[in-house]
Motif scaffolding. Structure first.
Motif, PDB file in Angstrom:
ATOM      1  N   ALA A 173      52.925 -57.388  63.136  1.00  0.00           N
ATOM      2  CA  ALA A 173      52.926 -58.274  61.970  1.00  0.00           C
ATOM      3  C   ALA A 173      52.132 -57.580  60.873  1.00  0.00           C
ATOM      4  CB  ALA A 173      52.315 -59.620  62.316  1.00  0.00           C
ATOM      5  N   SER A 174      52.780 -57.293  59.747  1.00  0.00           N
ATOM      6  CA  SER A 174      52.145 -56.585  58.635  1.00  0.00           C
ATOM      7  C   SER A 174      51.965 -57.529  57.461  1.00  0.00           C
ATOM      8  CB  SER A 174      53.011 -55.395  58.191  1.00  0.00           C
ATOM      9  OG  SER A 174      53.189 -54.478  59.246  1.00  0.00           O
ATOM     10  N   PHE A 175      50.868 -57.316  56.718  1.00  0.00           N
ATOM     11  CA  PHE A 175      50.582 -58.185  55.575  1.00  0.00           C
ATOM     12  C   PHE A 175      50.005 -57.381  54.428  1.00  0.00           C
ATOM     13  CE2 PHE A 175      47.854 -60.902  52.980  1.00  0.00           C
ATOM     14  CZ  PHE A 175      48.668 -61.995  52.736  1.00  0.00           C
TER      15      PHE A 175
ATOM     16  N   GLU B  40      53.448 -66.672  54.652  1.00  0.00           N
ATOM     17  CA  GLU B  40      54.876 -66.515  54.380  1.00  0.00           C
ATOM     18  C   GLU B  40      55.215 -65.074  54.015  1.00  0.00           C
ATOM     19  OE1 GLU B  40      52.927 -67.127  50.436  1.00  0.00           O
ATOM     20  OE2 GLU B  40      52.735 -68.043  52.429  1.00  0.00           O
ATOM     21  N   ALA B  41      54.204 -64.291  53.607  1.00  0.00           N
ATOM     22  CA  ALA B  41      54.432 -62.903  53.223  1.00  0.00           C
ATOM     23  C   ALA B  41      54.294 -61.928  54.387  1.00  0.00           C
ATOM     24  CB  ALA B  41      53.466 -62.500  52.104  1.00  0.00           C
ATOM     25  N   LEU B  42      54.044 -62.437  55.582  1.00  0.00           N
ATOM     26  CA  LEU B  42      53.983 -61.557  56.751  1.00  0.00           C
ATOM     27  C   LEU B  42      55.355 -60.957  57.041  1.00  0.00           C
ATOM     28  CD1 LEU B  42      51.923 -63.518  59.435  1.00  0.00           C
ATOM     29  CD2 LEU B  42      51.347 -61.250  58.556  1.00  0.00           C
ATOM     30  N   GLY B  43      55.355 -59.689  57.425  1.00  0.00           N
ATOM     31  CA  GLY B  43      56.552 -59.070  57.963  1.00  0.00           C
ATOM     32  C   GLY B  43      56.385 -58.930  59.464  1.00  0.00           C
ATOM     33  N   ILE B  44      57.169 -59.659  60.248  1.00  0.00           N
ATOM     34  CA  ILE B  44      56.979 -59.716  61.699  1.00  0.00           C
ATOM     35  C   ILE B  44      58.191 -59.093  62.374  1.00  0.00           C
ATOM     36  CG2 ILE B  44      56.513 -61.220  63.668  1.00  0.00           C
ATOM     37  CD1 ILE B  44      55.472 -63.321  61.687  1.00  0.00           C
ATOM     38  N   VAL B  45      57.971 -57.967  63.061  1.00  0.00           N
ATOM     39  CA  VAL B  45      59.101 -57.222  63.611  1.00  0.00           C
ATOM     40  C   VAL B  45      58.820 -56.793  65.048  1.00  0.00           C
ATOM     41  CG1 VAL B  45      59.904 -56.363  61.378  1.00  0.00           C
ATOM     42  CG2 VAL B  45      58.216 -55.038  62.676  1.00  0.00           C
TER      43      VAL B  45
END
Length: 360
Positions: A214-216, A226-231
């Motif tokens: 999870a990147s922020f 809501e701006a987290l990128g979860i991959v």
């Protein structure tokens, strides 16, 4: 308010400076090279300093990349009313980046990222896990061993355990046999780690599932989870070893690439296949932001099982900005290159600060 042009100062610790210091402290050159490889993002971002300066200039900012050994004087001379400090790498033991936010605070300078106490906490996995557990977060309980002796016994685990160095990142000191079913082997690994790196090991119950990052990056101060990128991070293996990491990120030549699993992992959004897990991860991140103080820029590593069970493994206050996954996050979440995303983040804070001071 000062009339000086607002400035972003990026403090970074070069690999060579770290390597030379470790060798002088008695570390074997091979081990010093492995340890200092953690600082590869300083090496990898350096060719883009000109692009970062140009991105800042387009937004009315000056930019300065300052090596950590010169940070004390540079930050003493900086203007608190127009300066923002961004620390590229954490560290309190083998790496010293955690000194930069403390120096910024000493000189009354604003910073990007968490406060300096978290720079110390995040690089001690045992202490960090204790704090995360106290916050009620789903982190595996850990034992702690030093050079063949238990300092804290690990809990029982039917699935076995995972052993890793306590204060080292970038998969340093993680080998193919780091997943174990015999606690006697954990002690043997602790001897190996101590002999190589002078570090303790944490021994956690092994948890199944897929690896998740999870990147922020808070492009504006107002954005939240809501701006987290979860991959999902699919590397083709259950866990990456030091050889894999050196092959993927290090300038290590064909021999290292042959020794490690040399393949850039594939990234897939968690929400596309497991939306419940995605929501749970966002709730964990909010708890980290509210309860622990993560802000501005960070990453979180997790494991997600097929039934949406989420295990929190660790967090980073200085994620690998030039790494492929964070670049992909900046493109997908913000539609920006890394340099533009960093410059925009800084501008939104510096000019917001300037405007608020004008209105007082």
């Amino acid at each position: 308010m000062s009339s000086h042009k607002p400035k972003l100062i990026l403090v970074h610790e070069p690999e060579k400076a770290c390597f030379d210091r470790l060798v002088a402290d008695g570390h074997a050159p091979q081990r010093a090279a492995e340890i200092s490889s953690y600082l590869a993002q300083s090496t990898d971002l350096a060719p883009e300093f000109d692009a970062l300066a140009a991105a800042c200039d387009r937004r009315g900012l000056a930019f300065a990349a300052v090596e950590l050994d010169h940070a004390a004087s540079a930050l003493t001379e900086a203007d608190p009313s127009t300066t923002l400090v961004w620390t590229l790498t954490d560290g309190i033991a083998y790496f010293r980046g955690g000194a930069a936010p403390a120096l910024a605070r000493l000189n009354g300078l604003r910073t990007i990222g968490a406060d300096d106490s978290l720079f110390a906490l995040c690089q001690d996995k045992f202490r960090s896990g204790a704090v995360l557990g106290a916050l009620g977060l789903p982190v595996p309980q850990a034992g702690l061993a030093r050079d063949g002796t238990w300092l804290v016994a690990p809990p029982a685990s039917a699935a076995g355990w995972f052993v890793k160095p306590n204060r080292l990142g970038a998969k340093i000191g993680i080998w193919p046999d780091s997943r174990i079913t015999d606690l006697g082997h954990a002690l043997e690994l602790s001897r190996r780690v101590f002999a190589a790196y002078r570090d303790d090991v944490v021994v956690q119950p092994y948890v199944g599932g897929r690896n998740v990052r999870a990147s922020f990056l808070g492009l504006t101060p107002q954005v939240g989870v809501e701006a987290l990128g979860i991959v999902f991070v699919e590397s083709g293996v259950d866990f990456q070893t030091m050889a894999d990491s050196l092959a993927l990120y290090g300038d290590t030549g064909e021999a290292a690439k042959a020794a490690g699993h040399y393949a850039e992992p594939e990234l897939a959004p968690v929400a596309a296949s497991q939306p419940v897990a995605d929501a749970r991860i966002r709730a964990i991140a909010k708890r980290l932001m509210d309860g622990l103080g993560l802000r501005d820029v960070f990453s979180v590593d997790l494991r997600v099982e097929a039934d949406d069970t989420v295990h929190l493994i660790e967090f980073e206050v200085c994620p690998g900005l030039p790494c492929f996954d964070f670049r992909a996050y900046c493109r997908q979440q913000w539609g920006l290159s890394l340099a533009d995303a960093m410059a925009e983040t800084a501008a939104n804070r510096l000019f917001r600060q300037s405007n608020s001071r004008k209105s007082v």
